[in-house]
Design a protein around this motif. Structure first.
Motif, PDB file in Angstrom:
ATOM      1  N   ASP A   1      -5.469 -47.849 123.874  1.00 22.25           N
ATOM      2  CA  ASP A   1      -4.214 -48.193 123.190  1.00 22.25           C
ATOM      3  C   ASP A   1      -4.283 -49.596 122.598  1.00 22.25           C
ATOM      4  OD1 ASP A   1      -3.021 -45.732 123.687  1.00 22.25           O
ATOM      5  OD2 ASP A   1      -2.022 -46.419 125.509  1.00 22.25           O
ATOM      6  N   ASP A   2      -4.841 -50.544 123.354  1.00 21.54           N
ATOM      7  CA  ASP A   2      -4.986 -51.901 122.828  1.00 21.54           C
ATOM      8  C   ASP A   2      -5.963 -51.933 121.655  1.00 21.54           C
ATOM      9  OD1 ASP A   2      -3.190 -53.111 124.558  1.00 21.54           O
ATOM     10  OD2 ASP A   2      -4.730 -53.724 125.985  1.00 21.54           O
ATOM     11  N   TYR A   3      -7.062 -51.226 121.797  1.00 23.82           N
ATOM     12  CA  TYR A   3      -8.092 -51.199 120.754  1.00 23.82           C
ATOM     13  C   TYR A   3      -7.503 -50.746 119.426  1.00 23.82           C
ATOM     14  CZ  TYR A   3     -12.657 -50.495 118.592  1.00 23.82           C
ATOM     15  OH  TYR A   3     -13.748 -50.593 117.771  1.00 23.82           O
ATOM     16  N   LEU A   4      -6.638 -49.752 119.484  1.00 26.60           N
ATOM     17  CA  LEU A   4      -6.073 -49.164 118.272  1.00 26.60           C
ATOM     18  C   LEU A   4      -4.758 -49.818 117.846  1.00 26.60           C
ATOM     19  CD1 LEU A   4      -6.757 -45.427 119.141  1.00 26.60           C
ATOM     20  CD2 LEU A   4      -8.100 -46.904 117.627  1.00 26.60           C
ATOM     21  N   ASN A   5      -4.315 -50.840 118.557  1.00 24.79           N
ATOM     22  CA  ASN A   5      -3.012 -51.456 118.328  1.00 24.79           C
ATOM     23  C   ASN A   5      -3.054 -52.443 117.156  1.00 24.79           C
ATOM     24  OD1 ASN A   5      -0.636 -52.948 118.442  1.00 24.79           O
ATOM     25  ND2 ASN A   5      -0.583 -52.963 120.670  1.00 24.79           N
ATOM     26  N   PRO A   6      -2.329 -52.134 116.067  1.00 29.51           N
ATOM     27  CA  PRO A   6      -2.333 -53.051 114.922  1.00 29.51           C
ATOM     28  C   PRO A   6      -1.625 -54.376 115.198  1.00 29.51           C
ATOM     29  CG  PRO A   6      -0.893 -51.172 114.500  1.00 29.51           C
ATOM     30  CD  PRO A   6      -1.580 -50.921 115.806  1.00 29.51           C
TER      31      PRO A   6
ATOM     32  N   ALA B   1     -11.659 -63.877 110.128  1.00 29.97           N
ATOM     33  CA  ALA B   1     -10.619 -63.214 110.929  1.00 29.97           C
ATOM     34  C   ALA B   1     -11.088 -61.832 111.381  1.00 29.97           C
ATOM     35  CB  ALA B   1      -9.330 -63.103 110.125  1.00 29.97           C
ATOM     36  N   ILE B   2     -11.731 -61.103 110.490  1.00 30.88           N
ATOM     37  CA  ILE B   2     -12.251 -59.769 110.826  1.00 30.88           C
ATOM     38  C   ILE B   2     -13.304 -59.890 111.926  1.00 30.88           C
ATOM     39  CG2 ILE B   2     -13.654 -57.842 109.960  1.00 30.88           C
ATOM     40  CD1 ILE B   2     -12.189 -58.278 107.234  1.00 30.88           C
ATOM     41  N   LEU B   3     -14.243 -60.816 111.763  1.00 29.89           N
ATOM     42  CA  LEU B   3     -15.315 -60.973 112.739  1.00 29.89           C
ATOM     43  C   LEU B   3     -14.766 -61.367 114.112  1.00 29.89           C
ATOM     44  CD1 LEU B   3     -18.322 -60.815 113.252  1.00 29.89           C
ATOM     45  CD2 LEU B   3     -18.516 -63.199 112.493  1.00 29.89           C
TER      46      LEU B   3
ATOM     47  N   ASP C   1     -15.375 -50.046 112.613  1.00 34.95           N
ATOM     48  CA  ASP C   1     -15.533 -51.355 113.242  1.00 34.95           C
ATOM     49  C   ASP C   1     -17.001 -51.707 113.446  1.00 34.95           C
ATOM     50  OD1 ASP C   1     -12.794 -51.764 113.296  1.00 34.95           O
ATOM     51  OD2 ASP C   1     -12.584 -51.181 115.399  1.00 34.95           O
ATOM     52  N   ALA C   2     -17.794 -50.763 113.920  1.00 35.48           N
ATOM     53  CA  ALA C   2     -19.219 -51.020 114.141  1.00 35.48           C
ATOM     54  C   ALA C   2     -19.922 -51.327 112.818  1.00 35.48           C
ATOM     55  CB  ALA C   2     -19.875 -49.825 114.834  1.00 35.48           C
ATOM     56  N   PHE C   3     -19.608 -50.558 111.781  1.00 35.25           N
ATOM     57  CA  PHE C   3     -20.187 -50.775 110.456  1.00 35.25           C
ATOM     58  C   PHE C   3     -19.838 -52.169 109.932  1.00 35.25           C
ATOM     59  CE2 PHE C   3     -19.792 -50.639 105.823  1.00 35.25           C
ATOM     60  CZ  PHE C   3     -21.042 -50.180 105.454  1.00 35.25           C
ATOM     61  N   ASN C   4     -18.547 -52.518 109.993  1.00 33.61           N
ATOM     62  CA  ASN C   4     -18.113 -53.823 109.492  1.00 33.61           C
ATOM     63  C   ASN C   4     -18.709 -54.967 110.305  1.00 33.61           C
ATOM     64  OD1 ASN C   4     -16.601 -52.758 107.399  1.00 33.61           O
ATOM     65  ND2 ASN C   4     -14.729 -52.667 108.602  1.00 33.61           N
TER      66      ASN C   4
ATOM     67  N   PHE D   1      -4.638 -56.231 116.935  1.00 34.48           N
ATOM     68  CA  PHE D   1      -5.756 -56.423 115.995  1.00 34.48           C
ATOM     69  C   PHE D   1      -5.287 -56.105 114.573  1.00 34.48           C
ATOM     70  CE2 PHE D   1      -7.796 -55.265 120.065  1.00 34.48           C
ATOM     71  CZ  PHE D   1      -8.540 -56.422 120.261  1.00 34.48           C
ATOM     72  N   PRO D   2      -4.465 -56.982 114.006  1.00 33.61           N
ATOM     73  CA  PRO D   2      -3.848 -56.679 112.710  1.00 33.61           C
ATOM     74  C   PRO D   2      -4.814 -56.597 111.530  1.00 33.61           C
ATOM     75  CG  PRO D   2      -3.374 -58.938 113.353  1.00 33.61           C
ATOM     76  CD  PRO D   2      -4.049 -58.280 114.526  1.00 33.61           C
ATOM     77  N   VAL D   3      -5.924 -57.283 111.624  1.00 33.76           N
ATOM     78  CA  VAL D   3      -6.847 -57.334 110.486  1.00 33.76           C
ATOM     79  C   VAL D   3      -7.777 -56.121 110.449  1.00 33.76           C
ATOM     80  CG1 VAL D   3      -8.561 -58.763 109.287  1.00 33.76           C
ATOM     81  CG2 VAL D   3      -6.757 -59.852 110.605  1.00 33.76           C
ATOM     82  N   THR D   4      -8.113 -55.565 111.603  1.00 29.84           N
ATOM     83  CA  THR D   4      -9.110 -54.502 111.646  1.00 29.84           C
ATOM     84  C   THR D   4      -8.564 -53.127 111.993  1.00 29.84           C
ATOM     85  OG1 THR D   4      -9.634 -55.081 113.938  1.00 29.84           O
ATOM     86  CG2 THR D   4     -10.996 -56.085 112.209  1.00 29.84           C
ATOM     87  N   SER D   5      -7.323 -53.023 112.407  1.00 30.08           N
ATOM     88  CA  SER D   5      -6.775 -51.705 112.779  1.00 30.08           C
ATOM     89  C   SER D   5      -6.331 -50.950 111.534  1.00 30.08           C
ATOM     90  CB  SER D   5      -5.579 -51.869 113.724  1.00 30.08           C
ATOM     91  OG  SER D   5      -5.995 -52.425 114.944  1.00 30.08           O
ATOM     92  N   ARG D   6      -6.673 -49.683 111.499  1.00 31.31           N
ATOM     93  CA  ARG D   6      -6.301 -48.810 110.379  1.00 31.31           C
ATOM     94  C   ARG D   6      -5.447 -47.673 110.928  1.00 31.31           C
ATOM     95  NH1 ARG D   6      -8.222 -52.706 108.648  1.00 31.31           N
ATOM     96  NH2 ARG D   6     -10.037 -52.987 107.348  1.00 31.31           N
ATOM     97  N   GLU D   7      -4.229 -47.573 110.464  1.00 30.75           N
ATOM     98  CA  GLU D   7      -3.348 -46.506 110.933  1.00 30.75           C
ATOM     99  C   GLU D   7      -3.824 -45.157 110.419  1.00 30.75           C
ATOM    100  OE1 GLU D   7       0.859 -47.061 110.944  1.00 30.75           O
ATOM    101  OE2 GLU D   7       0.621 -49.242 110.822  1.00 30.75           O
ATOM    102  N   GLY D   8      -3.619 -44.133 111.237  1.00 30.74           N
ATOM    103  CA  GLY D   8      -3.932 -42.778 110.838  1.00 30.74           C
ATOM    104  C   GLY D   8      -5.357 -42.334 111.125  1.00 30.74           C
TER     105      GLY D   8
END
Length: 84
Positions: free
Chosen positions: A14-19, A62-64, A39-42, A22-29
């Motif tokens: 839940d934390d991992y996916l929480n925008p 910020a992403i890193l 995330d691994a690719f980026n 992690f507002p910069v890297t979380s993608r809804e949907g």
């Protein structure tokens, strides 16, 4: 003394996916697996880019920073997703 990494609480899915967390890297949907792959690719690309001597811009930094927290948790979270 233990390092911050050694004392840190494990990251929940839940934390991992929480925008909010992690507002910069979380993608809804996205499914958890899709988010893990992105995330691994980026992460790999940003680290390679930085290691080649390139300067990161503000957004890339910020992403890193977020990915440095998220990516190490992926193995345990992937196992949890697989095992339901």
């Amino acid at each position: 003394y233990p390092t911050a990494k050694e004392t840190a609480m494990p990251l929940s899915l839940d934390d991992y996916l929480n925008p909010d967390k992690f507002p910069v890297t979380s993608r809804e949907g996205l499914s958890a697996q899709q988010q893990f792959r992105i995330d691994a690719f980026n992460y790999d690309n940003l680290v390679r880019y930085k290691d080649e001597g390139n300067a990161l811009d503000e957004e890339q930094v910020a992403i890193l920073k977020e990915l440095e927290v998220k990516v190490p948790a992926q193995k345990d979270l992937r196992d949890a997703v697989r095992n339901g």
